[in-house]
Scaffold this active site. Structure first.
Site, short mmCIF file in Angstrom:
data_model
loop_
_atom_site.label_atom_id
_atom_site.label_comp_id
_atom_site.label_asym_id
_atom_site.label_seq_id
_atom_site.Cartn_x
_atom_site.Cartn_y
_atom_site.Cartn_z
N GLY A 131 0.83 -1.20 0.00
CA GLY A 131 0.00 0.00 0.00
C GLY A 131 0.86 1.24 0.00
CG ASN A 134 -1.25 11.09 2.86
OD1 ASN A 134 -1.57 11.44 1.73
ND2 ASN A 134 -2.15 10.73 3.77
CG ASP A 241 -1.78 8.96 11.63
OD1 ASP A 241 -2.90 9.44 11.33
OD2 ASP A 241 -0.93 8.63 10.77
P1 ATP Z 1 -0.97 7.55 5.99
O1 ATP Z 1 0.27 7.66 5.22
O2 ATP Z 1 -1.84 8.74 5.88
O3 ATP Z 1 -0.71 7.13 7.39
P2 ATP Z 1 -1.79 4.83 5.41
O4 ATP Z 1 -1.80 4.41 6.83
O5 ATP Z 1 -2.85 4.26 4.54
O6 ATP Z 1 -1.88 6.41 5.31
P3 ATP Z 1 0.80 3.62 5.16
O7 ATP Z 1 1.00 3.70 6.63
O8 ATP Z 1 1.92 4.00 4.28
O9 ATP Z 1 -0.42 4.54 4.72
O10 ATP Z 1 0.32 2.16 4.82
C1 ATP Z 1 -0.08 1.81 3.53
C2 ATP Z 1 -0.81 0.49 3.57
O11 ATP Z 1 0.10 -0.56 3.78
C3 ATP Z 1 -1.80 0.38 4.72
O12 ATP Z 1 -3.03 0.94 4.40
C4 ATP Z 1 -1.88 -1.12 4.91
O13 ATP Z 1 -2.88 -1.66 4.09
C5 ATP Z 1 -0.52 -1.61 4.48
N1 ATP Z 1 0.31 -1.96 5.66
C6 ATP Z 1 0.99 -1.09 6.44
N2 ATP Z 1 1.68 -1.74 7.41
C7 ATP Z 1 1.39 -3.06 7.24
C8 ATP Z 1 1.79 -4.27 7.94
N3 ATP Z 1 2.59 -4.23 9.01
N4 ATP Z 1 1.30 -5.44 7.50
C9 ATP Z 1 0.48 -5.48 6.42
N5 ATP Z 1 0.07 -4.40 5.73
C10 ATP Z 1 0.53 -3.20 6.12
#
Ligand code: ATP
Ligand code: MG
Length: 414
Positions: A131, A134, A241
């Site tokens: 994924g 931001n 967050d």
């Molecule tokens: P923001 O950047 O605004 O916090 P976000 O939380 O959607 O938004 P990321 O923290 O970069 O963005 O995460 C992107 C995506 O990656 C998440 O929405 C999730 O689906 C996936 N993800 C993040 N961490 C994990 C993990 N430890 N295991 C599995 N999937 C994950």
């Protein structure tokens, strides 16, 4: 084998240390226990377990409690305890048992830097992208030395080496986080202008991609989220967050929080590149006032309301991609009465829980203890991970095999 020469009274016959490893036991004879030091023993353990990063070990006392040894002093205490039990065994005509030690692997596989954080970037094999947020991109990855699947978040950051160091030291608190409701942090490192943050991989992903979640499942998820936050708050860490994309689930039915703001520098450096305000922020944060634990509580409320409804609770706020919005668009959260869950569709206690969390006045929202004591949380605090596990497995299955395309058939009236 550990062979040391000098002899003291305690050393008259030497001792045998049995290193307990996941692959079996390994005995080492020590001729002179009084000369043995902690680092010698660690070297011996690492010879036996080259793939683990052993930083300490444990032994068992007479009632079976594990005691950790991390220094020469603690090693001396262990040896003197062992020698006295050995003498007792001899007095009773028994053959002394070897001294059993249980190596403890640190959470930082690979090579450490001065902050105790660095691992070898080359040891990570990147797989698919999980994924994009931001700040950065999250990948599924495999750590070759540790032989485990990781989630690695890669954030591009154009900052000075000084700032990089500051971020690394701010992240150190993550090593101390030890809760089943918080994602396990393995390591973080900078390569050129990118920081990579390696954490536990959750095979169910984040909750934002699940549609409407039924109340009995959401109740169990809420228990884990509240427990995770209570743990963070006990460490004097605000999450900052809380939102569905930072709540992760797995097929074992575990629910864990991720992406909490332990590093002010990291948060600031990302914020410089990505402007916008988070739609899950409490009204006091949107208006730029001081905030505390109660702001996290608001975010719990609005997140669970969205997960229950299957849509963001303020219909005038359209979140297209991500949760960052221009500040003006979020003004209604500050100005309007908070939304309430429709009573007919949800239990009274769930509606009450959300209403309490989303009080506009921070002080009117439940404090940590009151959150855990809320009837909604108490009712679902039954340790039933099966409910979440089955829900996650079913949703993943549905995603893999999408239902046959439903065609809408229009019937003309008679
Ligand atoms: P923001 O950047 O605004 O916090 P976000 O939380 O959607 O938004 P990321 O923290 O970069 O963005 O995460 C992107 C995506 O990656 C998440 O929405 C999730 O689906 C996936 N993800 C993040 N961490 C994990 C993990 N430890 N295991 C599995 N999937 C994950
Ligand atoms: Mg996230």
């Amino acid at each position: 084998m550990l062979h040391l020469r000098s002899v003291s009274i305690m050393d008259a016959e030497g001792i045998v240390i049995r290193i307990k490893t996941p692959l079996g036991d390994m005995d080492s004879s020590v001729d002179s226990p009084s000369l043995l030091n902690f680092s010698d023993l660690l070297v011996a353990i690492r010879d036996v377990m080259p793939e683990a990063t052993v930083t300490a070990f444990e032994y068992e006392d007479e009632v079976g409690d594990r005691i950790t040894v991390r220094s020469d002093e603690e090693l001396k205490a262990m040896l003197s305890y062992y020698c006295s039990t050995m003498n007792e065994q001899r007095v009773n005509g028994q053959l002394p048992e070897p001294l059993q030690i249980f190596p403890r692997a640190g959470k930082t596989p690979g090579i450490r830097n001065i902050h105790g954080l660095k691992i070898n970037a080359q040891d990570i094999q990147y797989q698919e992208q999980l994924g994009q947020g931001n700040g950065g991109t999250v990948y599924k990855a495999y750590h070759l030395l540790g032989k485990r699947v990781l989630a690695v978040k890669v954030i591009p950051l154009d900052i000075t080496v000084e700032l990089q160091k500051q971020i690394m030291s701010e992240l150190e608190i993550l090593y101390k986080c030890d809760s089943p409701y918080i994602i396990t942090f393995f390591s973080a490192f900078f390569v050129e202008n990118r920081i990579s943050i390696c954490t536990e991989f959750m095979d169910g992903g984040s909750l934002d991609v699940y549609k409407r979640i039924p109340e009995h499942v959401l109740g169990r998820i809420a228990v884990s989220v509240v427990k995770g936050l209570t743990y963070l708050w006990s460490l004097k860490v605000l999450h900052r967050d809380v939102k569905p994309s930072n709540m992760l689930v797995n097929t074992r039915g575990q629910v864990k929080l991720c992406d909490f703001g332990v590093s002010t520098q990291l948060v600031n450096s990302i914020a410089k590149t990505y402007v916008g305000t988070n739609a899950y922020m409490a009204p006091e944060r949107i208006s730029g006032e001081q905030y505390g634990i109660h702001a996290d509580v608001w975010s719990v409320g609005i997140s669970f309301m969205e997960l229950a409804l299957g849509m963001f609770p303020y219909p005038q706020i359209q979140k297209n991609q991500g949760s960052l919005m221009p500040l003006q668009l979020l003004q209604c959260i500050v100005d309007e009465d908070p939304p309430v869950l429709p009573v007919g569709q949800f239990s009274k206690m769930f509606v009450h829980f959300i209403t309490q969390c989303m009080k506009r006045q921070p002080k009117e929202r439940p404090a940590p203890n009151n959150l855990m004591d809320h009837t909604f949380i108490v009712q679902y605090n039954d340790g039933n991970a099966e409910v979440v596990s089955m829900w996650v497995c079913r949703c993943l299955e549905e995603r893999r095999t999408p239902l046959p395309q439903c065609r809408t058939v229009h019937h003309d009236g008679p």
